[in-house]
Design a protein around this motif. Sequence first.
Motif, PDB file in Angstrom:
ATOM      1  N   ARG A   1      67.540  -6.090  -9.033  1.00  0.00           N
ATOM      2  CA  ARG A   1      68.875  -6.592  -8.690  1.00  0.00           C
ATOM      3  C   ARG A   1      68.786  -7.980  -8.084  1.00  0.00           C
ATOM      4  O   ARG A   1      69.559  -8.863  -8.398  1.00  0.00           O
ATOM      5  N   ARG A   2      67.801  -8.185  -7.180  1.00  0.00           N
ATOM      6  CA  ARG A   2      67.623  -9.513  -6.572  1.00  0.00           C
ATOM      7  C   ARG A   2      67.293 -10.548  -7.623  1.00  0.00           C
ATOM      8  O   ARG A   2      67.827 -11.656  -7.628  1.00  0.00           O
ATOM      9  N   ASP A   3      66.377 -10.188  -8.520  1.00  0.00           N
ATOM     10  CA  ASP A   3      66.005 -11.133  -9.581  1.00  0.00           C
ATOM     11  C   ASP A   3      67.196 -11.438 -10.482  1.00  0.00           C
ATOM     12  O   ASP A   3      67.412 -12.583 -10.879  1.00  0.00           O
ATOM     13  N   HIS A   4      67.971 -10.442 -10.772  1.00  0.00           N
ATOM     14  CA  HIS A   4      69.132 -10.616 -11.635  1.00  0.00           C
ATOM     15  C   HIS A   4      70.168 -11.500 -10.948  1.00  0.00           C
ATOM     16  O   HIS A   4      70.786 -12.363 -11.579  1.00  0.00           O
ATOM     17  N   GLU A   5      70.349 -11.331  -9.631  1.00  0.00           N
ATOM     18  CA  GLU A   5      71.312 -12.150  -8.894  1.00  0.00           C
ATOM     19  C   GLU A   5      70.845 -13.599  -8.808  1.00  0.00           C
ATOM     20  O   GLU A   5      71.645 -14.517  -8.890  1.00  0.00           O
ATOM     21  N   HIS A   6      69.550 -13.824  -8.659  1.00  0.00           N
ATOM     22  CA  HIS A   6      69.029 -15.181  -8.532  1.00  0.00           C
ATOM     23  C   HIS A   6      69.095 -15.936  -9.859  1.00  0.00           C
ATOM     24  O   HIS A   6      69.214 -17.153  -9.870  1.00  0.00           O
ATOM     25  N   HIS A   7      69.037 -15.230 -10.961  1.00  0.00           N
ATOM     26  CA  HIS A   7      69.045 -15.894 -12.256  1.00  0.00           C
ATOM     27  C   HIS A   7      70.451 -16.205 -12.739  1.00  0.00           C
ATOM     28  O   HIS A   7      70.633 -16.975 -13.667  1.00  0.00           O
ATOM     29  N   GLU A   8      71.430 -15.647 -12.114  1.00  0.00           N
ATOM     30  CA  GLU A   8      72.800 -15.913 -12.556  1.00  0.00           C
ATOM     31  C   GLU A   8      73.400 -17.078 -11.862  1.00  0.00           C
ATOM     32  O   GLU A   8      73.144 -17.676 -10.969  1.00  0.00           O
TER      33      GLU A   8
ATOM     34  N   ARG B   1      60.353   3.450  -7.434  1.00  0.00           N
ATOM     35  CA  ARG B   1      61.500   3.299  -8.317  1.00  0.00           C
ATOM     36  C   ARG B   1      62.642   2.600  -7.578  1.00  0.00           C
ATOM     37  O   ARG B   1      63.252   1.664  -8.092  1.00  0.00           O
ATOM     38  N   ALA B   2      62.896   3.023  -6.337  1.00  0.00           N
ATOM     39  CA  ALA B   2      63.960   2.395  -5.550  1.00  0.00           C
ATOM     40  C   ALA B   2      63.613   0.935  -5.245  1.00  0.00           C
ATOM     41  O   ALA B   2      64.479   0.051  -5.337  1.00  0.00           O
ATOM     42  N   ARG B   3      62.368   0.663  -4.912  1.00  0.00           N
ATOM     43  CA  ARG B   3      61.958  -0.717  -4.616  1.00  0.00           C
ATOM     44  C   ARG B   3      62.095  -1.593  -5.851  1.00  0.00           C
ATOM     45  O   ARG B   3      62.594  -2.719  -5.772  1.00  0.00           O
ATOM     46  N   ARG B   4      61.692  -1.079  -7.016  1.00  0.00           N
ATOM     47  CA  ARG B   4      61.809  -1.865  -8.252  1.00  0.00           C
ATOM     48  C   ARG B   4      63.261  -2.151  -8.597  1.00  0.00           C
ATOM     49  O   ARG B   4      63.593  -3.241  -9.051  1.00  0.00           O
ATOM     50  N   ARG B   5      64.140  -1.179  -8.369  1.00  0.00           N
ATOM     51  CA  ARG B   5      65.567  -1.416  -8.631  1.00  0.00           C
ATOM     52  C   ARG B   5      66.106  -2.528  -7.735  1.00  0.00           C
ATOM     53  O   ARG B   5      66.857  -3.387  -8.195  1.00  0.00           O
ATOM     54  N   ARG B   6      65.719  -2.484  -6.447  1.00  0.00           N
ATOM     55  CA  ARG B   6      66.170  -3.542  -5.529  1.00  0.00           C
ATOM     56  C   ARG B   6      65.660  -4.897  -5.983  1.00  0.00           C
ATOM     57  O   ARG B   6      66.400  -5.882  -6.008  1.00  0.00           O
ATOM     58  N   GLU B   7      64.380  -4.947  -6.356  1.00  0.00           N
ATOM     59  CA  GLU B   7      63.802  -6.221  -6.809  1.00  0.00           C
ATOM     60  C   GLU B   7      64.472  -6.701  -8.090  1.00  0.00           C
ATOM     61  O   GLU B   7      64.741  -7.899  -8.238  1.00  0.00           O
TER      62      GLU B   7
END
Length: 92
Positions: A85-92, A77-83
Amino acid sequence: MFLLLLIVITVLFGFGFLHPIWWVAGAVLVYGITRHARDRGGGRTRNGGVDLGDYREYRERRDRRERWDRRYRRQNRARRRREDRRDHEHHE
């Protein structure tokens, strides 16, 4: 082995009519046998019942598996949240 113990207990009970100390000896023997069987985790069951030792082992395995599953779920769950967030930051 069980038959031999049964014979010894019967003989001790019979001698108890001569002197009561033999009844005490038989009771101590029965107590020792039942205590030993409980410490081992139960005895054999002839009618296919559940052996308490097997159930304890099953319960311990189940509890270990549940702890492992909870730990693994938290880590994932923690790893998926980090991923995410990273994906969300890269798409913005």
